[in-house]
Write a protein that holds these residues in place. Structure first.
Motif, mmCIF file in Angstrom:
data_model
loop_
_atom_site.group_PDB
_atom_site.id
_atom_site.type_symbol
_atom_site.label_atom_id
_atom_site.label_comp_id
_atom_site.label_asym_id
_atom_site.label_seq_id
_atom_site.Cartn_x
_atom_site.Cartn_y
_atom_site.Cartn_z
ATOM 1 N N GLN A 1 0.821 -1.209 0.000
ATOM 2 C CA GLN A 1 0.000 0.000 0.000
ATOM 3 C C GLN A 1 0.850 1.253 0.000
ATOM 4 N N GLU A 2 2.107 1.116 0.371
ATOM 5 C CA GLU A 2 3.023 2.247 0.367
ATOM 6 C C GLU A 2 4.428 1.756 0.053
ATOM 7 N N LEU A 3 5.296 2.693 -0.253
ATOM 8 C CA LEU A 3 6.655 2.380 -0.669
ATOM 9 C C LEU A 3 7.518 2.024 0.530
ATOM 10 N N TYR A 4 8.154 0.882 0.448
ATOM 11 C CA TYR A 4 9.137 0.440 1.443
ATOM 12 C C TYR A 4 10.496 0.399 0.760
ATOM 13 N N LEU A 5 11.516 0.825 1.483
ATOM 14 C CA LEU A 5 12.894 0.648 1.033
ATOM 15 C C LEU A 5 13.495 -0.379 1.974
ATOM 16 N N SER A 6 13.697 -1.555 1.471
ATOM 17 C CA SER A 6 14.079 -2.713 2.269
ATOM 18 C C SER A 6 12.957 -2.986 3.257
ATOM 19 N N ASN A 7 13.211 -2.835 4.545
ATOM 20 C CA ASN A 7 12.175 -3.116 5.539
ATOM 21 C C ASN A 7 11.673 -1.849 6.235
ATOM 22 N N VAL A 8 11.976 -0.673 5.660
ATOM 23 C CA VAL A 8 11.623 0.604 6.271
ATOM 24 C C VAL A 8 10.664 1.361 5.352
ATOM 25 N N PRO A 9 9.510 1.805 5.879
ATOM 26 C CA PRO A 9 8.617 2.629 5.065
ATOM 27 C C PRO A 9 9.296 3.940 4.666
ATOM 28 N N PHE A 10 9.184 4.306 3.415
ATOM 29 C CA PHE A 10 9.814 5.507 2.878
ATOM 30 C C PHE A 10 9.406 6.756 3.660
ATOM 31 N N MET A 11 8.151 6.832 4.043
ATOM 32 C CA MET A 11 7.630 8.024 4.722
ATOM 33 C C MET A 11 8.258 8.266 6.088
ATOM 34 N N ASP A 12 8.638 7.220 6.778
ATOM 35 C CA ASP A 12 9.195 7.401 8.117
ATOM 36 C C ASP A 12 10.494 8.185 8.080
ATOM 37 N N SER A 13 11.396 7.797 7.220
ATOM 38 C CA SER A 13 12.660 8.521 7.153
ATOM 39 C C SER A 13 12.493 9.871 6.479
ATOM 40 N N LEU A 14 11.560 9.992 5.545
ATOM 41 C CA LEU A 14 11.312 11.275 4.883
ATOM 42 C C LEU A 14 10.762 12.296 5.877
ATOM 43 N N SER A 15 9.889 11.864 6.754
ATOM 44 C CA SER A 15 9.306 12.801 7.719
ATOM 45 C C SER A 15 10.358 13.333 8.696
ATOM 46 N N LEU A 16 11.368 12.563 8.988
ATOM 47 C CA LEU A 16 12.413 13.050 9.883
ATOM 48 C C LEU A 16 13.179 14.220 9.275
ATOM 49 N N SER A 17 13.250 14.292 7.945
ATOM 50 C CA SER A 17 13.975 15.400 7.316
ATOM 51 C C SER A 17 13.269 16.732 7.553
ATOM 52 N N PHE A 18 11.945 16.780 7.421
ATOM 53 C CA PHE A 18 11.292 18.067 7.681
ATOM 54 C C PHE A 18 11.121 18.340 9.171
ATOM 55 N N LEU A 19 11.123 17.310 9.992
ATOM 56 C CA LEU A 19 11.138 17.544 11.436
ATOM 57 C C LEU A 19 12.469 18.151 11.868
#
Length: 108
Positions: free
Chosen positions: A74-92
């Motif tokens: 349902q969403e993009l994973y890079l290996s075993n990590v959802p793409f959105m999780d690491s992306l959201s840390l950049s704007f935080l």
């Protein structure tokens, strides 16, 4: 083609992440310039992804955890990590940078 389809599904599943990212980029560009903004967000995303990936494999630096994969497909994973999780840390991180600027900026 599957990558683009998953990216589109990710946008539909988590539109708020893209909205916050767009706002952060819109604020960052006049503040830091285009090249620095790109470098800041790219480096922040790479470091965040590396930390997320490492924590799910070794427990360093955030401790041991895992993603259940309930949204895989349902969403993009890079290996075993959802793409959105690491992306959201950049704007935080950028938001934290802006707050720190408020504390050190001279009062006018």
């Amino acid at each position: 083609m599957e990558f683009l389809a998953l990216l589109g599904k990710t946008l539909v599943l988590r539109p708020y992440v893209f909205l916050f990212l767009a706002i952060a980029l819109a604020v960052a560009r006049p503040l830091m310039g285009g090249a620095r903004t790109l470098a800041f967000f790219l480096i922040a995303w790479i470091v965040a992804y590396a930390c997320e990936f490492s924590s799910t494999r070794t427990g360093i630096p955030f401790g041991w955890y895992f993603y259940t994969g309930s949204t895989r497909g349902q969403e993009l994973y890079l290996s075993n990590v959802p793409f959105m999780d690491s992306l959201s840390l950049s704007f935080l991180l950028f938001a934290s940078y802006c707050v720190s600027l408020l504390f050190i900026a001279p009062i006018r």
